[in-house]
Design an enzyme around this catalytic site. Structure first.
Site, PDB file in Angstrom:
ATOM      1  N   ASP A   5      46.819  77.071  71.095  1.00  0.00           N
ATOM      2  CA  ASP A   5      45.897  76.637  72.147  1.00  0.00           C
ATOM      3  C   ASP A   5      46.242  75.186  72.513  1.00  0.00           C
ATOM      4  O   ASP A   5      46.437  74.356  71.623  1.00  0.00           O
ATOM      5  CB  ASP A   5      44.481  76.738  71.539  1.00  0.00           C
ATOM      6  CG  ASP A   5      43.421  76.310  72.513  1.00  0.00           C
ATOM      7  OD1 ASP A   5      43.771  75.756  73.572  1.00  0.00           O
ATOM      8  OD2 ASP A   5      42.229  76.531  72.206  1.00  0.00           O
ATOM      9  N   LYS A  57      54.260  71.054  90.823  1.00  0.00           N
ATOM     10  CA  LYS A  57      53.298  70.864  91.900  1.00  0.00           C
ATOM     11  C   LYS A  57      52.253  71.975  91.823  1.00  0.00           C
ATOM     12  O   LYS A  57      52.551  73.020  91.236  1.00  0.00           O
ATOM     13  CB  LYS A  57      54.017  70.863  93.245  1.00  0.00           C
ATOM     14  CG  LYS A  57      54.708  72.206  93.592  1.00  0.00           C
ATOM     15  CD  LYS A  57      54.292  72.728  94.920  1.00  0.00           C
ATOM     16  CE  LYS A  57      54.592  74.152  95.115  1.00  0.00           C
ATOM     17  NZ  LYS A  57      53.886  74.966  95.949  1.00  0.00           N
ATOM     18  N   LYS A  85      66.755  70.845  96.782  1.00  0.00           N
ATOM     19  CA  LYS A  85      67.566  71.807  97.538  1.00  0.00           C
ATOM     20  C   LYS A  85      68.723  71.113  98.232  1.00  0.00           C
ATOM     21  O   LYS A  85      68.540  70.077  98.871  1.00  0.00           O
ATOM     22  CB  LYS A  85      66.702  72.479  98.611  1.00  0.00           C
ATOM     23  CG  LYS A  85      65.889  73.643  98.121  1.00  0.00           C
ATOM     24  CD  LYS A  85      65.144  74.240  99.301  1.00  0.00           C
ATOM     25  CE  LYS A  85      64.255  75.377  98.879  1.00  0.00           C
ATOM     26  NZ  LYS A  85      64.953  76.628  98.668  1.00  0.00           N
ATOM     27  N   ASP A 112      49.505  74.632  99.227  1.00  0.00           N
ATOM     28  CA  ASP A 112      50.670  75.197  98.543  1.00  0.00           C
ATOM     29  C   ASP A 112      51.978  74.623  99.086  1.00  0.00           C
ATOM     30  O   ASP A 112      52.866  74.271  98.300  1.00  0.00           O
ATOM     31  CB  ASP A 112      50.660  76.731  98.704  1.00  0.00           C
ATOM     32  CG  ASP A 112      51.642  77.412  97.780  1.00  0.00           C
ATOM     33  OD1 ASP A 112      51.932  76.850  96.707  1.00  0.00           O
ATOM     34  OD2 ASP A 112      52.138  78.504  98.118  1.00  0.00           O
ATOM     35  N   HIS A 169      56.049  70.362 100.196  1.00  0.00           N
ATOM     36  CA  HIS A 169      57.371  70.657 100.775  1.00  0.00           C
ATOM     37  C   HIS A 169      57.492  70.183 102.224  1.00  0.00           C
ATOM     38  O   HIS A 169      58.460  69.518 102.601  1.00  0.00           O
ATOM     39  CB  HIS A 169      57.641  72.153 100.807  1.00  0.00           C
ATOM     40  CG  HIS A 169      57.542  72.837  99.481  1.00  0.00           C
ATOM     41  ND1 HIS A 169      57.745  72.204  98.298  1.00  0.00           N
ATOM     42  CD2 HIS A 169      57.290  74.131  99.176  1.00  0.00           C
ATOM     43  CE1 HIS A 169      57.606  73.079  97.311  1.00  0.00           C
ATOM     44  NE2 HIS A 169      57.329  74.244  97.819  1.00  0.00           N
ATOM     45  N   LYS A 182      52.447  83.554 105.457  1.00  0.00           N
ATOM     46  CA  LYS A 182      52.890  84.736 104.716  1.00  0.00           C
ATOM     47  C   LYS A 182      52.774  85.962 105.618  1.00  0.00           C
ATOM     48  O   LYS A 182      51.988  85.974 106.561  1.00  0.00           O
ATOM     49  CB  LYS A 182      52.037  84.914 103.466  1.00  0.00           C
ATOM     50  CG  LYS A 182      52.232  83.767 102.487  1.00  0.00           C
ATOM     51  CD  LYS A 182      51.801  84.135 101.103  1.00  0.00           C
ATOM     52  CE  LYS A 182      52.189  83.050 100.102  1.00  0.00           C
ATOM     53  NZ  LYS A 182      53.600  83.063  99.727  1.00  0.00           N
TER      54      LYS A 182
HETATM   55  N1  LIG Z   1      55.248  80.638  90.240  1.00  0.00           N
HETATM   56  C1  LIG Z   1      55.860  79.927  91.167  1.00  0.00           C
HETATM   57  O1  LIG Z   1      56.666  80.443  91.957  1.00  0.00           O
HETATM   58  C2  LIG Z   1      55.608  78.441  91.266  1.00  0.00           C
HETATM   59  C3  LIG Z   1      56.304  77.696  92.230  1.00  0.00           C
HETATM   60  C4  LIG Z   1      56.124  76.321  92.292  1.00  0.00           C
HETATM   61  C5  LIG Z   1      55.251  75.716  91.408  1.00  0.00           C
HETATM   62  N2  LIG Z   1      54.553  76.448  90.515  1.00  0.00           N
HETATM   63  C6  LIG Z   1      53.663  75.745  89.589  1.00  0.00           C
HETATM   64  O2  LIG Z   1      54.137  75.945  88.273  1.00  0.00           O
HETATM   65  C7  LIG Z   1      53.065  76.003  87.351  1.00  0.00           C
HETATM   66  C8  LIG Z   1      53.123  77.322  86.623  1.00  0.00           C
HETATM   67  O3  LIG Z   1      53.093  78.354  87.575  1.00  0.00           O
HETATM   68  P1  LIG Z   1      53.122  79.878  87.169  1.00  0.00           P
HETATM   69  O4  LIG Z   1      53.164  80.644  88.427  1.00  0.00           O
HETATM   70  O5  LIG Z   1      54.140  80.130  86.138  1.00  0.00           O
HETATM   71  O6  LIG Z   1      51.679  80.033  86.551  1.00  0.00           O
HETATM   72  P2  LIG Z   1      51.069  81.206  85.709  1.00  0.00           P
HETATM   73  O7  LIG Z   1      52.045  82.328  85.570  1.00  0.00           O
HETATM   74  O8  LIG Z   1      49.750  81.519  86.301  1.00  0.00           O
HETATM   75  O9  LIG Z   1      50.808  80.477  84.331  1.00  0.00           O
HETATM   76  C9  LIG Z   1      51.834  79.990  83.508  1.00  0.00           C
HETATM   77  C10 LIG Z   1      51.405  80.075  82.084  1.00  0.00           C
HETATM   78  O10 LIG Z   1      50.376  79.138  81.832  1.00  0.00           O
HETATM   79  C11 LIG Z   1      49.586  79.626  80.775  1.00  0.00           C
HETATM   80  N3  LIG Z   1      48.174  79.470  81.143  1.00  0.00           N
HETATM   81  C12 LIG Z   1      47.513  80.096  82.116  1.00  0.00           C
HETATM   82  N4  LIG Z   1      46.241  79.689  82.159  1.00  0.00           N
HETATM   83  C13 LIG Z   1      46.100  78.770  81.197  1.00  0.00           C
HETATM   84  C14 LIG Z   1      45.040  77.984  80.717  1.00  0.00           C
HETATM   85  N5  LIG Z   1      43.824  78.020  81.259  1.00  0.00           N
HETATM   86  N6  LIG Z   1      45.273  77.160  79.691  1.00  0.00           N
HETATM   87  C15 LIG Z   1      46.496  77.091  79.134  1.00  0.00           C
HETATM   88  N7  LIG Z   1      47.531  77.814  79.541  1.00  0.00           N
HETATM   89  C16 LIG Z   1      47.345  78.641  80.544  1.00  0.00           C
HETATM   90  C17 LIG Z   1      49.919  81.093  80.586  1.00  0.00           C
HETATM   91  O11 LIG Z   1      50.667  81.244  79.401  1.00  0.00           O
HETATM   92  P3  LIG Z   1      50.034  81.785  78.038  1.00  0.00           P
HETATM   93  O12 LIG Z   1      48.859  82.649  78.381  1.00  0.00           O
HETATM   94  O13 LIG Z   1      51.163  82.511  77.383  1.00  0.00           O
HETATM   95  O14 LIG Z   1      49.678  80.561  77.340  1.00  0.00           O
HETATM   96  C18 LIG Z   1      50.832  81.422  81.722  1.00  0.00           C
HETATM   97  O15 LIG Z   1      51.861  82.297  81.369  1.00  0.00           O
HETATM   98  C19 LIG Z   1      51.810  75.794  88.176  1.00  0.00           C
HETATM   99  O16 LIG Z   1      51.517  74.432  88.173  1.00  0.00           O
HETATM  100  C20 LIG Z   1      52.227  76.233  89.576  1.00  0.00           C
HETATM  101  O17 LIG Z   1      51.459  75.612  90.555  1.00  0.00           O
HETATM  102  C21 LIG Z   1      54.725  77.798  90.411  1.00  0.00           C
END
Ligand SMILES: NC(=O)c1ccc[n+]([C@@H]2O[C@H](COP(=O)([O-])OP(=O)(O)OC[C@H]3O[C@@H](n4cnc5c(N)ncnc54)[C@H](OP(=O)(O)O)[C@@H]3O)[C@@H](O)[C@H]2O)c1
Length: 461
Positions: free
Chosen positions: A85, A138, A172, A225, A230, A316
């Protein structure tokens, strides 16, 4: 000279969507190119075993284009995983043990932004922050006030020089290309201003929806977003003055100066849309007011750009997936009957998925009559990036080079611009999927012509 490179890569959110889609492929590619050889420690709350985790990484690489057996075995040989945690000291105690003799770990936070503060505080509390670098994804905050608060909290544990705010857009190749094209050529600068340019359009279109990530999207929406980060970065690279040197902060200083001259958005110059069917997505309420489309008009109040509107559009479920900039020049004074209303010379910068720079020009048709047609001259045309933004940015962060990361003062200025139109400042208007959004977006641009709609094949309509 002392080696100040990071000596361990620790990432929080190892089971997440971003890790799966971007991080593991980037790490494999860096290893393959001999650009990454430090231990990797993945943290999550999921309770996964190391073997399960390795299988999951393999799946991620298979989906991304293939497993390189040699690089994969180096990646997994270097891998440890910690379950725990993020609010609990025991997690950080275990991390400290796993770090062993590492003096300059790089902590990469691929977790929901609400957890950035608690993790930074946990690291500092258990003595793992000294000498370390912190990379945060971000968005940095949800609005101006929350960004200021997050900045305050992170700075309690890490100095600004150790905080790397990722906006992968800045990594990029195509975006860097834009900057190079502007400032490595002499013919552009004399016309790159209000005397010759009538308007600028930036379109970031996605042909897909929210991909089952309704919960994430509900919290964000299109403006937070991609516009706040961006697309304002692209505005900045298009509009800023030439950096006076190549030091890490020199370009960011120009970036800041430009953002400071952008007028805060007026709700009457913003159109928010939502594609029909969004409310049927998992975790999206039936009365959601979150925008999946935004079109807006920006004003830059400085000597170079006063009076030149910058139109931004993103959405989108639009007809194509592409990002393109269209810079429209003022029409010439000419005796020839060449220009239809609102038609003019232009520059087009395609930033993705392919990359090109083109110039729209009128040329004479063969024959006795002085009539012509529009032709596009391609200055550059090439395939998409060879190095992904994450590879470039991780490499930079490991070396401590922050030039392509967003400095806090720039983040704050971007929120200042966006803040007045966050939430429900304007109504959300539904649009059909596979269209260019609500008709109101067309009306927004009417006084400067029409939107140029990029086509997937590289053309425009
Ligand atoms: N996905 C994209 O394409 C993308 C693009 C640009 C930026 N981002 C940014 O990158 C970050 C991660 O994005 P993501 O899409 O990978 O997010 P996600 O899949 O929703 O969450 C990433 C991980 O964070 C953990 N998590 C979720 N809620 C939590 C909480 N309340 N407390 C602690 N851990 C928690 C979970 O892992 P566990 O449950 O295993 O701990 C989850 O696998 C965010 O800041 C997002 O804005 C994402």
């Amino acid at each position: 000279m002392e080696n100040t490179n990071s000596d361990a890569f620790v990432f929080f959110g190892a089971t997440g969507d971003l890790a799966y889609k971007k991080i593991f492929p980037a790490l494999q590619s860096m290893i393959r190119h001999n650009q990454f050889d430090i231990p990797i420690i993945g943290l999550s709350r999921a309770g996964w075993s190391l073997d399960y985790f390795k299988d999951w990484i393999r799946k991620s690489l298979e989906e991304d284009g293939g497993v390189d057996p040699d690089a994969f075995s180096k990646l997994t040989a270097n891998l440890q995983c910690i379950n725990g945690d993020y609010q609990s000291d025991a997690t950080y105690e275990e991390l400290c043990r796993a770090l062993g003799a590492a003096k300059r770990p790089l902590y990469y936070l691929a977790i929901p932004p609400s957890m950035f503060g608690p993790v930074a505080q946990g690291l500092a509390r258990l003595g793992c922050a000294a000498g370390a670098r912190l990379v945060v994804e971000k968005p940095f905050g949800r609005d101006l006030a929350s960004a200021q608060e997050l900045d305050r909290v992170l700075h309690q544990s890490f100095p600004e020089s150790s905080i790397f705010r990722i906006d992968h857009y800045l990594g990029k190749e195509a975006v860097q290309n834009l900057l190079y094209f502007r400032f490595a050529n002499s013919f552009l600068e004399p016309i790159w201003n209000r005397n010759y340019i009538s308007s600028v359009q930036i379109t970031m279109a996605e042909a897909f929806g929210v991909g089952g990530r309704g919960r994430f999207y509900e919290d964000v929406g299109a403006i937070r977003d991609v516009v706040q980060n961006h697309l304002l970065q692209v505005v900045s690279l298009l509009a800023m003055d030439a950096p006076v040197g190549r030091g890490i902060d020199i370009q960011r200083d120009e970036n800041l100066r430009l953002l400071r001259s952008v007028r805060p958005l007026d709700p009457s110059e913003v159109v928010r849309g939502q594609f029909l069917g969004y409310r049927d997505e998992k975790d999206v309420p039936k009365d959601s007011q979150v925008e999946t489309f935004a079109a807006l008009r920006l004003h830059i109040d400085n000597a170079r750009w006063a009076g030149v509107p910058f139109y931004i559009r993103t959405g989108k479920c639009l007809p194509v997936t592409t990002t393109e900039v269209f810079v429209k020049l003022k029409p010439p004074h000419t005796v020839f009957d060449v220009m239809e209303p609102h038609q003019s010379n232009y520059f087009r910068f395609r930033l993705s998925p392919d990359v090109f720079i083109s110039l729209g020009a009128r040329v004479k048709l063969p024959g006795a009559k002085m009539v012509g047609e529009e032709e596009e001259l391609f200055v550059q045309r090439k395939a998409a990036d060879e190095m992904t933004p994450y590879e470039r940015l991780f490499g930079d962060a490991i070396r401590g080079d922050a030039a392509l990361f967003t400095r806090y003062d720039c983040v704050e200025e971007a929120w200042r611009v966006i803040d007045p139109v966050l939430g429900h400042a304007t109504p959300v208007i539904e649009y059909e999927q596979d269209t260019w959004g609500p008709a109101e977006a067309d009306r927004l641009i009417e006084s400067h012509g029409r939107w140029h709609n990029p086509k997937q094949d590289g053309g425009t309509t």
